[in-house]
Design an enzyme around this catalytic site. Structure first.
Site, short mmCIF file in Angstrom:
data_model
loop_
_atom_site.label_atom_id
_atom_site.label_comp_id
_atom_site.label_asym_id
_atom_site.label_seq_id
_atom_site.Cartn_x
_atom_site.Cartn_y
_atom_site.Cartn_z
N ASP A 30 -29.01 -9.75 -51.56
CA ASP A 30 -30.10 -10.67 -51.93
C ASP A 30 -31.33 -10.37 -51.07
O ASP A 30 -32.45 -10.23 -51.58
CB ASP A 30 -29.61 -12.11 -51.71
CG ASP A 30 -30.69 -13.13 -52.04
OD1 ASP A 30 -31.34 -12.97 -53.09
OD2 ASP A 30 -30.88 -14.09 -51.25
N ASP B 98 -35.01 -8.03 -52.06
CA ASP B 98 -36.37 -8.58 -51.97
C ASP B 98 -37.24 -7.68 -51.10
O ASP B 98 -38.40 -7.41 -51.41
CB ASP B 98 -36.36 -9.99 -51.35
CG ASP B 98 -36.30 -11.09 -52.41
OD1 ASP B 98 -35.72 -10.83 -53.50
OD2 ASP B 98 -36.82 -12.20 -52.16
N LYS C 241 -22.08 -5.71 -41.63
CA LYS C 241 -22.31 -6.17 -40.26
C LYS C 241 -20.95 -6.09 -39.55
O LYS C 241 -20.41 -7.08 -39.03
CB LYS C 241 -22.89 -7.60 -40.28
CG LYS C 241 -23.37 -8.12 -38.94
CD LYS C 241 -24.61 -7.42 -38.41
CE LYS C 241 -24.95 -7.93 -37.02
NZ LYS C 241 -25.97 -7.10 -36.34
N TYR D 173 -21.77 -16.86 -50.66
CA TYR D 173 -22.30 -17.69 -51.75
C TYR D 173 -21.20 -18.58 -52.35
O TYR D 173 -21.47 -19.64 -52.88
CB TYR D 173 -22.86 -16.81 -52.87
CG TYR D 173 -24.31 -16.41 -52.69
CD1 TYR D 173 -24.72 -15.67 -51.60
CD2 TYR D 173 -25.27 -16.77 -53.64
CE1 TYR D 173 -26.04 -15.28 -51.45
CE2 TYR D 173 -26.59 -16.40 -53.50
CZ TYR D 173 -26.97 -15.65 -52.40
OH TYR D 173 -28.28 -15.28 -52.26
N ASP E 25 -28.94 -5.10 -40.05
CA ASP E 25 -30.21 -5.23 -39.31
C ASP E 25 -30.93 -3.89 -39.26
O ASP E 25 -32.14 -3.79 -39.49
CB ASP E 25 -29.99 -5.83 -37.91
CG ASP E 25 -28.84 -5.18 -37.15
OD1 ASP E 25 -28.08 -4.38 -37.74
OD2 ASP E 25 -28.70 -5.47 -35.94
#
Ligand code: IPM
Ligand code: MG
Length: 448
Positions: A287, A291, A231, A180, A263
């Site tokens: 983020d 959700d 990751k 970000y 993942d």
């Protein structure tokens, strides 16, 4: 000040507002209410923002005021622009004045930002840029996003009842670093002359260490399990992440640490979400996963968040966006915003009783069958945003009326308290506390 140092203390149940914020109230008779004997005052910056932001903020403000007043807390609110509304007013998404007022306050409550009108603006003129500048400006690097499946809403989950029931997890998202904010970033051209866009996922050791500690502290106060999501099979920034989280784990031998690739975590979250207690992860994975976690709970309209810094006020906001498609139509679910106000009380101000009062009121409102469209199921009462807010206020107030009833039983209206009133009063307060009623409102009235 709302900050992590404070917050960590709060986790240990030792957090109380600093003495300087406590102003004793006048005592005009011999009855002293043990619970509401002092008025605490806090300055809160309100940033309603765009879309449904102002509608849900109005409700949260009223709920905060009412719950606060029942706990001897007074709020001074200051409303400032951020996001699209700030762009229209001042030409920038985060006016300097907004940031400076926010920094001076005890806590900040934010609605939501963004809307179609500003979608094609250049990056520095996007509402989202204002939000990121705010998070960076306040240095709120630790974002707590709880996702619990409430028994009342289990049928609103998109997952089967047996998978969703009992889910109670916390995503600890790093909020001021990673892709970000990483540099270099921008647009350019490649060797073939094609336009490219690029960003950088970058984490320094200190950024990982401090969020890892928040993750461990959070897990320690919950069920003692921390899953770090990265990751690390592909990204260098994630390799360092995993190395540092593993190193910090030695400070927390009581917490069980596991690592998971993002993942897999995305898959496990819908396969068996109950395996998770606390998840700690970087900005972008947090983020996305928060959700995803929100849908397990029934609706993104239910999830609050707290963003905390090392020293300085915290920022409290629902995790959902500004929902421009339903803005101004009285359809929004205000509960994530109301629950963000509860997080503000708990994590920002150390006002656990008032926080619980709001959370209980939300549960009570759901128990009474009220639902906005996003969580509606068979046999429930569909209400708009405003009516939902009124019902939450009614629920907050119902605790108050229980207190008044108990008190009136002993001190009938118009009669002075008897000679042994003080002893009786303390007994009553004890009963009320046992009944989870936190104040003696009748006596407060008598105190004048
Ligand atoms: C969130 C939002 C923001 C983010 C947007 C609005 C910039 O999606 O708070 O989750 O990406 O952090
Ligand atoms: Mg998001």
């Amino acid at each position: 000040m709302a900050c992590l140092g404070y917050n960590v203390k709060l986790f240990k149940a030792t957090g109380f507002p600093s003495e300087s914020r406590i102003h004793p109230t006048r005592r005009t008779n011999s009855i002293r209410c043990a619970v509401t004997s002092a008025t605490k005052r806090y300055n809160i910056t309100l940033l309603p923002g765009d879309g449904i932001g102002p509608e849900i903020m109005n409700i949260a403000k009223d709920v905060l005021s009412l719950a606060g007043s029942q706990e001897g807390i007074e709020f001074q609110f200051k409303e400032m622009p951020v996001g699209g509304v700030a762009l229209d007013l001042t030409g920038v998404p985060l006016p300097e004045e907004t940031l400076s007022i926010a920094k001076q306050s005890d806590a900040i409550l934010l609605g939501a930002i963004g809307g179609y009108k500003w979608d094609s603006n250049e990056k520095h003129l996007k509402p989202e840029t204002g939000l990121l500048q705010l998070r960076a400006g306040l240095e709120v690097f630790a974002n707590l996003r709880p996702a619990s499946v409430l028994p009342q809403l289990v049928d609103s989950s998109t997952l089967k009842r047996e998978v969703a029931e009992g889910v109670d997890l916390m995503v600890v998202r790093e909020l001021t670093g990673g892709i970000y904010f990483g540099k270099p970033r921008g647009f350019g051209t490649n060797e073939k002359g094609e336009e490219i866009g690029f960003n950088t996922e970058v984490y320094a050791t200190y950024e990982i260490d401090r969020i890892a500690r928040v993750g461990f502290e959070t897990a320690r106060k919950r069920r003692g399990k921390l899953c770090s999501v990265d990751k690390a099979n592909v990204l260098e920034a994630s390799m360092l992440w995993r190395k540092r989280v593993t190193a910090i784990a030695s400070e927390y031998p009581d917490v069980e640490l596991s690592h998971m690739y993002v993942d897999n975590a995305a898959m496990q979250l819908i396969r068996d979400p109950k395996q998770f207690d606390t998840i700690v992860t970087n900005n972008i994975f947090g983020d996305i996963l928060s959700d995803e976690a929100s849908m397990i709970t029934g609706s993104i309209g239910m999830l609050p968040s707290a963003s905390l810094s090392d020293s300085g006020p915290g920022l409290f906001e629902p995790i959902h966006g500004s929902a421009p498609d339903i803005a101004g139509q009285d359809k929004a679910n205000p509960l994530a915003m109301v629950l963000s106000a509860a997080m503000l009380l708990r994590y920002g101000l150390g006002e656990e009783n008032a926080a619980k009062k709001i959370e209980n009121a939300v549960l009570e409102t759901l128990n009474r069958g009220y639902r906005t469209g996003d969580t509606l199921s068979d046999g429930k009462k569909l209400v708009g945003c405003k009516e939902m807010g009124e019902e939450v206020l009614r629920s907050v107030d119902s605790e108050r009326s229980i207190a008044v009833q108990i008190c009136k039983l002993q001190f009938p209206a118009g009669l002075s308290p008897p000679g042994n009133a003080q002893a009786l009063h303390f007994l009553l307060v004890k009963v009320m506390l046992q009944e989870n009623v936190s104040g003696c409102f009748h006596c407060r009235k008598n105190r004048g």
